[in-house]
Enzyme design. Sequence first.
Site, PDB file in Angstrom:
ATOM      1  N   SER A  67      44.589  45.068  33.937  1.00 47.12           N
ATOM      2  CA  SER A  67      44.415  45.040  35.461  1.00 47.12           C
ATOM      3  C   SER A  67      43.704  43.902  36.332  1.00 47.12           C
ATOM      4  CB  SER A  67      43.438  46.171  36.189  1.00 47.12           C
ATOM      5  OG  SER A  67      43.391  47.608  36.074  1.00 47.12           O
ATOM      6  N   LYS A  70      45.212  41.857  39.022  1.00 48.66           N
ATOM      7  CA  LYS A  70      45.750  43.041  40.343  1.00 48.66           C
ATOM      8  C   LYS A  70      44.212  41.886  41.552  1.00 48.66           C
ATOM      9  CE  LYS A  70      45.038  47.701  39.211  1.00 48.66           C
ATOM     10  NZ  LYS A  70      43.796  48.419  38.879  1.00 48.66           N
ATOM     11  N   TYR A 192      54.729  44.993  39.221  1.00 53.14           N
ATOM     12  CA  TYR A 192      53.587  45.372  38.441  1.00 53.14           C
ATOM     13  C   TYR A 192      52.978  46.050  37.458  1.00 53.14           C
ATOM     14  CZ  TYR A 192      49.022  48.442  37.396  1.00 53.14           C
ATOM     15  OH  TYR A 192      48.293  49.248  36.851  1.00 53.14           O
ATOM     16  N   TYR A 244      35.504  50.349  38.696  1.00 53.52           N
ATOM     17  CA  TYR A 244      36.300  51.737  38.614  1.00 53.52           C
ATOM     18  C   TYR A 244      35.473  53.044  39.262  1.00 53.52           C
ATOM     19  CZ  TYR A 244      40.289  49.232  37.078  1.00 53.52           C
ATOM     20  OH  TYR A 244      41.595  48.976  36.518  1.00 53.52           O
ATOM     21  N   VAL A 262      42.268  47.104  31.454  1.00 49.38           N
ATOM     22  CA  VAL A 262      42.489  47.635  29.455  1.00 49.38           C
ATOM     23  C   VAL A 262      43.026  47.419  28.244  1.00 49.38           C
ATOM     24  CG1 VAL A 262      43.005  49.859  30.760  1.00 49.38           C
ATOM     25  CG2 VAL A 262      44.993  48.906  30.414  1.00 49.38           C
TER      26      VAL A 262
HETATM   27  N1  GLN Z   1      48.292  48.269  32.874  1.00 47.77           N
HETATM   28  C1  GLN Z   1      47.482  49.568  33.476  1.00 47.77           C
HETATM   29  C2  GLN Z   1      47.763  50.664  34.108  1.00 47.77           C
HETATM   30  O1  GLN Z   1      48.418  50.638  34.973  1.00 47.77           O
HETATM   31  C3  GLN Z   1      46.547  48.665  34.189  1.00 47.77           C
HETATM   32  C4  GLN Z   1      44.820  49.622  33.823  1.00 47.77           C
HETATM   33  C5  GLN Z   1      43.743  48.890  33.476  1.00 47.77           C
HETATM   34  O2  GLN Z   1      43.156  47.379  33.805  1.00 47.77           O
HETATM   35  N2  GLN Z   1      42.771  49.323  34.300  1.00 47.77           N
HETATM   36  O3  GLN Z   1      47.732  51.552  33.806  1.00 47.77           O
END
Ligand code: GLN
Length: 308
Positions: A67, A70, A192, A244, A262
């Site tokens: 993530s 992003k 993505y 988050y 993650v």
């Molecule tokens: N690729 C992961 C997902 O889409 C990214 C989520 C994350 O890092 N919080 O679930």
Amino acid sequence: MKPSTDLTTTLQQMLAQCQPLYTQGKVADYIPALAQVDGRQAAVAVATLDGQVFSAGAAEQNFSLQSISKIFGLVMAMNRLGDELWQRVNMEPSGQPFNSIVQLEWEKGIPRNPVINAGAILVADVLVSHYSASKTAFLTFLRRLTGVEAIYADPLVYQSELEHGNRNAALAYLMKSFGNIEAEVPQVLEHYFHQCATAINCKQLAQSLLFLANRGVQPGCNEQICSRRDAHRVNAILSTSGMYDQSGEFAFKVGLPAKSGVGGAIVAIVPQFGVITAWSPPLNRFGNSVVAMQLISQLAEELGLSLF
Ligand code: GLN
């Protein structure tokens, strides 16, 4: 705050103190390729605007960007679309898990912010629709920021996410049903997952985001990566939403714009100073790395970095 060579010693000591925390989290397993990663690894790095990099632990070991990608996607989309972007995605904290679906239905396919999954998938749609080869453009952007040509997307992680991305697909199709996704959903998801699968290490990641601590200008090459206003806006979004539904606690305890993934990494932006990155795969229930949280909290406290 002036960094000194003592910072390396501080980082090493902090890392050693984190040993008991390794067993407190759980390595992400909803993406099977990530479940293979050894959970007893950790690193911390600090890149400063004057070109220094301090680190401890496995700071040159690659991990999955997840993530944290992003942030880069968002900057690229802001550069291409300008203020129009904010008609399709909001800038409010969600107070929900990163992959939550419920809010998106209530709010008619407009994601709460660009750093929850729905928002990042929306941003991926902007990239797919506005770049002729968005996956390559994303990697080129990261290579430009790090000066490292070898940055790549891990094919195993990419494949694993493609095969297990049903929840993200649900988010994308829901937004498409509200008319908020332009391209075809499979193409958007491919972009993505590809950006999430980027392999990078703590030192490279810290250096890549220095422009956010420097009003949009990447030190070293002196390039304006985004406008000063957009650098402020990205930092604002990271402060309110980057961790988050633990963003409030992180602001309370640490007080820096930050983003987790993650893969186990967390980045924290320290305006006018530099960037801190920390990495260790086991995650808490919010999807944030237990050890990386501790490392960044402790460092921010010791160096007095909170913005508030
Ligand atoms: N690729 C992961 C997902 O889409 C990214 C989520 C994350 O890092 N919080 O679930």
